[in-house]
Design a protein around this motif. Sequence first.
Motif, PDB file in Angstrom:
ATOM      1  N   TRP A   5     -30.787  51.230  78.306  1.00 22.01           N
ATOM      2  CA  TRP A   5     -31.489  50.165  79.027  1.00 22.01           C
ATOM      3  C   TRP A   5     -31.077  50.120  80.491  1.00 22.01           C
ATOM      4  CZ3 TRP A   5     -35.768  47.966  77.534  1.00 22.01           C
ATOM      5  CH2 TRP A   5     -36.082  47.943  76.178  1.00 22.01           C
ATOM      6  N   THR A   6     -29.836  50.498  80.779  1.00 22.20           N
ATOM      7  CA  THR A   6     -29.413  50.613  82.180  1.00 22.20           C
ATOM      8  C   THR A   6     -30.207  51.707  82.878  1.00 22.20           C
ATOM      9  OG1 THR A   6     -27.173  49.894  81.598  1.00 22.20           O
ATOM     10  CG2 THR A   6     -27.445  51.034  83.697  1.00 22.20           C
ATOM     11  N   GLY A   7     -30.424  52.820  82.174  1.00 21.32           N
ATOM     12  CA  GLY A   7     -31.238  53.901  82.722  1.00 21.32           C
ATOM     13  C   GLY A   7     -32.662  53.450  83.006  1.00 21.32           C
ATOM     14  N   TYR A   8     -33.240  52.689  82.080  1.00 20.68           N
ATOM     15  CA  TYR A   8     -34.596  52.168  82.289  1.00 20.68           C
ATOM     16  C   TYR A   8     -34.642  51.289  83.539  1.00 20.68           C
ATOM     17  CZ  TYR A   8     -35.640  53.570  77.448  1.00 20.68           C
ATOM     18  OH  TYR A   8     -35.835  54.273  76.291  1.00 20.68           O
ATOM     19  N   LEU A   9     -33.640  50.426  83.698  1.00 21.11           N
ATOM     20  CA  LEU A   9     -33.605  49.522  84.843  1.00 21.11           C
ATOM     21  C   LEU A   9     -33.480  50.297  86.150  1.00 21.11           C
ATOM     22  CD1 LEU A   9     -33.407  46.694  86.090  1.00 21.11           C
ATOM     23  CD2 LEU A   9     -30.932  46.765  85.642  1.00 21.11           C
ATOM     24  N   PHE A  10     -32.569  51.271  86.194  1.00 14.57           N
ATOM     25  CA  PHE A  10     -32.355  52.042  87.411  1.00 14.57           C
ATOM     26  C   PHE A  10     -33.617  52.821  87.811  1.00 14.57           C
ATOM     27  CE2 PHE A  10     -27.432  52.438  86.943  1.00 14.57           C
ATOM     28  CZ  PHE A  10     -27.325  51.104  87.301  1.00 14.57           C
ATOM     29  N   CYS A  11     -34.262  53.457  86.817  1.00 17.13           N
ATOM     30  CA  CYS A  11     -35.471  54.232  87.112  1.00 17.13           C
ATOM     31  C   CYS A  11     -36.614  53.329  87.572  1.00 17.13           C
ATOM     32  CB  CYS A  11     -35.901  55.041  85.881  1.00 17.13           C
ATOM     33  SG  CYS A  11     -34.830  56.448  85.520  1.00 17.13           S
ATOM     34  N   THR A  12     -36.702  52.145  86.979  1.00 18.12           N
ATOM     35  CA  THR A  12     -37.735  51.190  87.393  1.00 18.12           C
ATOM     36  C   THR A  12     -37.524  50.776  88.842  1.00 18.12           C
ATOM     37  OG1 THR A  12     -37.969  50.326  85.137  1.00 18.12           O
ATOM     38  CG2 THR A  12     -38.749  48.924  86.934  1.00 18.12           C
TER      39      THR A  12
END
Length: 322
Positions: A5-12
């Motif tokens: 979910w951290t990856g999703y946030l960073f990419c967003t």
Amino acid sequence: MNSRWTGYLFCTLAMIGVGSTVVASKLIAHGLPPFSATALRFAIAFPVFVAAMKLAGERWPRVSAREALLLTVQAGSGSVGYTVLLLAGLRFTSATNAGVITGSLPAVAALIAVLALRERPGRLTVAAVALASIGVFVCTGGTGSTGGTANAAAVAHAASTLLGNLFIVAAVFCEGLFILLNKRLRTPISPLQMSTLMSGIGLALSLVPALIERPWTKAIDVTAIEGVVYYALVPTVGGFLLWFAGAARIAGAQAGAFTAFVPLSAAVLAALVLHETIGVVQLMGMLCVLVAVALIVCDGMREESARLRPCPQRRERPLPSA
């Protein structure tokens, strides 16, 4: 928050930043000449990337003469060409149109790979390229007057918008060429090294044309300079750090899905910051581009799962009895 979910946030956040470059470029376009703005962007970003390399303990990569030429062409197309054409186009077209067209990059990159590298595209990729083309055509071709009798001002505005849109299309193809050339590099180059090289070479390539533009003879546009500083530090440096920190935590095909935030963030920010109106034409083009991105991602996930799937082991035939 777990790593995925951290990856999703960073990419967003990274892709929202990319979308915001369209709005920043719109603010820059009327206040600074394109090469001058490009040179200033890299003059700000390059020292930051050099400092980041020192902090990370990375050294300059050793490349052959052929790869040095490839890197120069990459910087000329993806760094300088993309930025200059984007700035030139936004002098004539809206940030919303530009956001939709730049959002078609994944499909354009796939098309260039098919044409230049003779890659065999899957059905989903073919459909994605077709949809993205329709989306770009809708934005590019749907600029004429809708009234019964078009006056000279409306015709001139439509022609100006069409010219701007074509500049943006050319910018996207420059970025697609950058992606294509990156596949030809043989020496392993880390993302941080690549970003530093592209900024440094981009600065060197844009400096002479910037001097020819003689920006010091023009009135200082504070908004344009603020836009360049934002472009250099937030989407260029910050976006790089967020994107690769996020992409390291999720699958490659999943990371590609977040490019859908580019046209969305560009449209929303254009409405909020520039007070642009999002019309039916832009919404139709955006829908086509978003579906195209989804198809590219689905094709990528299918290829990724096929690559990771273990090959079935051959059954050993029993030895014949003596």
